[in-house]
Design an enzyme around this catalytic site. Structure first.
Site, PDB file in Angstrom:
ATOM      1  N   PHE A  10     -55.461   8.326  79.379  1.00  0.00           N
ATOM      2  CA  PHE A  10     -56.963   7.698  79.814  1.00  0.00           C
ATOM      3  C   PHE A  10     -57.696   6.470  79.002  1.00  0.00           C
ATOM      4  O   PHE A  10     -57.850   5.607  79.268  1.00  0.00           O
ATOM      5  CB  PHE A  10     -57.887   8.961  79.784  1.00  0.00           C
ATOM      6  CG  PHE A  10     -59.210   8.790  79.823  1.00  0.00           C
ATOM      7  CD1 PHE A  10     -59.836   7.759  80.673  1.00  0.00           C
ATOM      8  CD2 PHE A  10     -60.275   9.624  78.792  1.00  0.00           C
ATOM      9  CE1 PHE A  10     -61.472   7.776  80.798  1.00  0.00           C
ATOM     10  CE2 PHE A  10     -61.448   9.169  79.029  1.00  0.00           C
ATOM     11  CZ  PHE A  10     -62.175   8.248  79.862  1.00  0.00           C
ATOM     12  N   THR A 132     -60.338  11.633  66.639  1.00  0.00           N
ATOM     13  CA  THR A 132     -61.654  12.397  67.188  1.00  0.00           C
ATOM     14  C   THR A 132     -62.546  12.798  66.412  1.00  0.00           C
ATOM     15  O   THR A 132     -62.104  13.149  65.209  1.00  0.00           O
ATOM     16  CB  THR A 132     -60.986  13.657  68.117  1.00  0.00           C
ATOM     17  OG1 THR A 132     -61.816  14.348  68.611  1.00  0.00           O
ATOM     18  CG2 THR A 132     -60.025  14.428  67.172  1.00  0.00           C
ATOM     19  N   ASP A 133     -63.907  13.065  66.852  1.00  0.00           N
ATOM     20  CA  ASP A 133     -64.808  13.705  65.882  1.00  0.00           C
ATOM     21  C   ASP A 133     -64.576  15.398  65.794  1.00  0.00           C
ATOM     22  O   ASP A 133     -65.227  15.838  65.007  1.00  0.00           O
ATOM     23  CB  ASP A 133     -66.014  13.514  66.652  1.00  0.00           C
ATOM     24  CG  ASP A 133     -66.448  13.899  67.967  1.00  0.00           C
ATOM     25  OD1 ASP A 133     -65.439  14.488  68.684  1.00  0.00           O
ATOM     26  OD2 ASP A 133     -67.334  13.991  68.686  1.00  0.00           O
ATOM     27  N   GLU A 134     -63.530  15.713  66.584  1.00  0.00           N
ATOM     28  CA  GLU A 134     -63.435  17.228  66.490  1.00  0.00           C
ATOM     29  C   GLU A 134     -62.780  17.611  64.996  1.00  0.00           C
ATOM     30  O   GLU A 134     -62.545  18.694  64.693  1.00  0.00           O
ATOM     31  CB  GLU A 134     -62.530  17.823  67.746  1.00  0.00           C
ATOM     32  CG  GLU A 134     -63.180  17.459  68.879  1.00  0.00           C
ATOM     33  CD  GLU A 134     -62.526  18.230  69.961  1.00  0.00           C
ATOM     34  OE1 GLU A 134     -61.826  19.359  69.867  1.00  0.00           O
ATOM     35  OE2 GLU A 134     -62.165  17.789  71.354  1.00  0.00           O
ATOM     36  N   TYR A 158     -55.644  21.828  68.565  1.00  0.00           N
ATOM     37  CA  TYR A 158     -55.511  20.221  69.020  1.00  0.00           C
ATOM     38  C   TYR A 158     -56.464  19.617  67.713  1.00  0.00           C
ATOM     39  O   TYR A 158     -55.621  18.545  67.115  1.00  0.00           O
ATOM     40  CB  TYR A 158     -56.546  19.817  70.274  1.00  0.00           C
ATOM     41  CG  TYR A 158     -57.105  18.479  70.169  1.00  0.00           C
ATOM     42  CD1 TYR A 158     -56.139  17.675  70.141  1.00  0.00           C
ATOM     43  CD2 TYR A 158     -58.252  18.352  70.159  1.00  0.00           C
ATOM     44  CE1 TYR A 158     -56.528  16.217  70.313  1.00  0.00           C
ATOM     45  CE2 TYR A 158     -58.652  17.135  70.107  1.00  0.00           C
ATOM     46  CZ  TYR A 158     -57.914  16.146  70.423  1.00  0.00           C
ATOM     47  OH  TYR A 158     -58.365  14.789  70.295  1.00  0.00           O
ATOM     48  N   SER A 161     -54.235  19.606  64.641  1.00  0.00           N
ATOM     49  CA  SER A 161     -53.271  18.673  64.703  1.00  0.00           C
ATOM     50  C   SER A 161     -53.622  17.189  64.448  1.00  0.00           C
ATOM     51  O   SER A 161     -52.875  16.117  63.948  1.00  0.00           O
ATOM     52  CB  SER A 161     -52.175  18.734  65.970  1.00  0.00           C
ATOM     53  OG  SER A 161     -53.136  18.495  67.028  1.00  0.00           O
ATOM     54  N   LYS A 162     -54.762  16.899  64.899  1.00  0.00           N
ATOM     55  CA  LYS A 162     -55.254  15.446  64.672  1.00  0.00           C
ATOM     56  C   LYS A 162     -55.704  15.215  63.188  1.00  0.00           C
ATOM     57  O   LYS A 162     -55.475  14.139  62.838  1.00  0.00           O
ATOM     58  CB  LYS A 162     -56.399  15.184  65.848  1.00  0.00           C
ATOM     59  CG  LYS A 162     -56.011  15.001  67.180  1.00  0.00           C
ATOM     60  CD  LYS A 162     -55.318  13.688  67.558  1.00  0.00           C
ATOM     61  CE  LYS A 162     -55.916  12.531  67.361  1.00  0.00           C
ATOM     62  NZ  LYS A 162     -55.106  11.209  67.634  1.00  0.00           N
ATOM     63  N   LYS A 197     -60.541  17.549  82.029  1.00  0.00           N
ATOM     64  CA  LYS A 197     -61.849  17.185  81.296  1.00  0.00           C
ATOM     65  C   LYS A 197     -63.055  17.697  82.181  1.00  0.00           C
ATOM     66  O   LYS A 197     -62.905  17.410  83.512  1.00  0.00           O
ATOM     67  CB  LYS A 197     -61.842  16.122  80.692  1.00  0.00           C
ATOM     68  CG  LYS A 197     -60.747  15.689  79.728  1.00  0.00           C
ATOM     69  CD  LYS A 197     -60.529  16.816  78.704  1.00  0.00           C
ATOM     70  CE  LYS A 197     -59.151  16.483  77.638  1.00  0.00           C
ATOM     71  NZ  LYS A 197     -59.378  15.258  77.040  1.00  0.00           N
ATOM     72  N   ASP A 289     -66.173  31.849  77.885  1.00  0.00           N
ATOM     73  CA  ASP A 289     -66.196  31.064  76.978  1.00  0.00           C
ATOM     74  C   ASP A 289     -64.625  30.768  76.348  1.00  0.00           C
ATOM     75  O   ASP A 289     -64.212  31.997  76.332  1.00  0.00           O
ATOM     76  CB  ASP A 289     -67.026  31.234  75.923  1.00  0.00           C
ATOM     77  CG  ASP A 289     -67.558  29.817  75.450  1.00  0.00           C
ATOM     78  OD1 ASP A 289     -66.990  28.791  75.673  1.00  0.00           O
ATOM     79  OD2 ASP A 289     -68.582  29.813  74.303  1.00  0.00           O
TER      80      ASP A 289
END
Length: 354
Positions: A10, A132-134, A158, A161-162, A197, A289
């Site tokens: 993407f 990423t901000d995560e 995720y 790992s980032k 997403k 959730d």
């Protein structure tokens, strides 16, 4: 020329398209073509001699080394990553393999290549790692947005790992002197987004007459960044970023998921009304959730604006309208990516609700 990894995904594909739209500098595009990689996104470049596509894995050190020696790029921009939180919960192994081991192998191949360059070439070379901000974890409602000095507190396989990949990039700079740059972005949206997403899933489900699944109470807050603004930020960081620095990239658009879905429904009511005249919001369905769902992300992008002069061109209102219009006008692309294994994933994740 530059080497782009993950350039059929993407953000990576949007970056390649935008890069060649505003520059003549060729791109070597390395992508593994997993489920989210789509060469159809790059079909306009099929006969463009500036675009060289190679199918391959960043974890294949020999392949990366051969490409570096053959093409001798002045920079590498790394988008290659497994990126979907839900998938990381169901199968974290792929995320460790690509985002951690793959990044390690990529860094090692680049370090070997960088050592062969002249002193002048070494000085001008850049490795830009897109993250990423995560990695920063989650925010309470009253917390200040994430800045580059926030400590890492990842909460999903995720994001963990980032975070690990970010640490590797930092270490290769401080230990070996590799000239690196890191960007940490907020939630991207826009054209060519794989519809697992939230935003593309809601658009496509809405016009198909299906339920619009929203996790929990829908009050999870994200900062939304139009993908072409993100691409412009990356170009600017690659051009003028200070070696070894991290730059947060955000859209200054904090929105609750439920509000995002409501906005999409309102735009669709206008651009493509339901045949029965009813509002698309009637299709909203709340689902259980996901485990460990972070409540709020927000990015403080002032460093990037103050030091490099970048700020987003799109508001959420202008960007989301462009995005909805793009999906309505590009049904052939969406139909091609919403079949087979993707359909099986959606059924597994959301059950009958999707």
């Amino acid at each position: 020329m530059i080497l782009v990894t993950g350039g059929a995904g993407f953000i990576g594909a949007n970056f390649v398209l935008d890069w060649l739209a505003c520059k003549d500098e060729p791109v070597i595009n390395l992508d593994k073509l997993t489920y989210a990689g789509n060469l159809q996104t790059l079909s306009s470049l099929e006969r463009d001699p500036r675009h060289h596509f190679i199918r391959g894995d960043i974890g294949d050190r020999d392949l990366v080394a051969s490409l570096l020696l053959e093409y001798r790029p002045r920079a590498v921009v790394n988008f290659a990553a497994e990126s979907h939180v839900d998938r990381s919960i169901h199968g974290p192994g792929d995320f460790i393999q690509t985002n951690v081991v793959g990044t390690f192998n990529l860094l090692e191949a680049i370090r070997d290549y960088w050592a062969t360059l002249s002193e002048e070439e070494q000085s001008s070379f850049r490795f830009l790692h897109v993250s990423t901000d995560e990695v920063y974890g989650t925010l309470a409602a009253t917390d200040a947005p994430f800045s580059e000095t926030n400590r890492y507190e990842p909460n999903s396989p995720y994001s963990a790992s980032k975070a690990a990949s970010d640490h590797l990039v930092r270490a290769w700079h401080h230990t070996y002197g590799l000239p690196v740059l890191t960007t940490n972005c907020s939630n991207n949206y826009g054209p060519y987004h794989f519809p697992e997403k939230l935003i593309p899933l809601v658009i496509l489900n809405a016009i198909a007459g299906k339920a619009l699944p929203i996790y929990g109470d829908g009050q999870q807050i994200r900062d939304w960044l139009y993908v072409k603004d993100h691409c412009a930020a990356i170009r600017r960081v690659l051009e003028a970023g200070k070696v070894g620095e991290t730059y947060n990239v955000g859209g200054w658009n904090e929105k609750a998921n439920l509000d995002v879905v409501g906005t999409i429904c309102s735009i669709l009511n206008e651009l493509q009304p339901r045949s029965d005249g009813k509002p698309y919001a009637e299709q909203i369905t709340f689902v259980a959730d996901r485990p460990g769902h972070d409540r709020r992300y927000a990015i403080d992008a002032r460093k990037l604006e103050q030091e490099l002069g970048w700020k987003p061109a799109e508001t959420f209102e202008t960007g989301i309208r462009k995005t909805v219009a793009w999906y309505l006008a590009n049904r052939e692309w969406t139909e091609a990516v919403t079949s087979g294994s993707y359909r099986q994933w959606i059924d597994r994740q959301y059950g009958d609700e999707a």
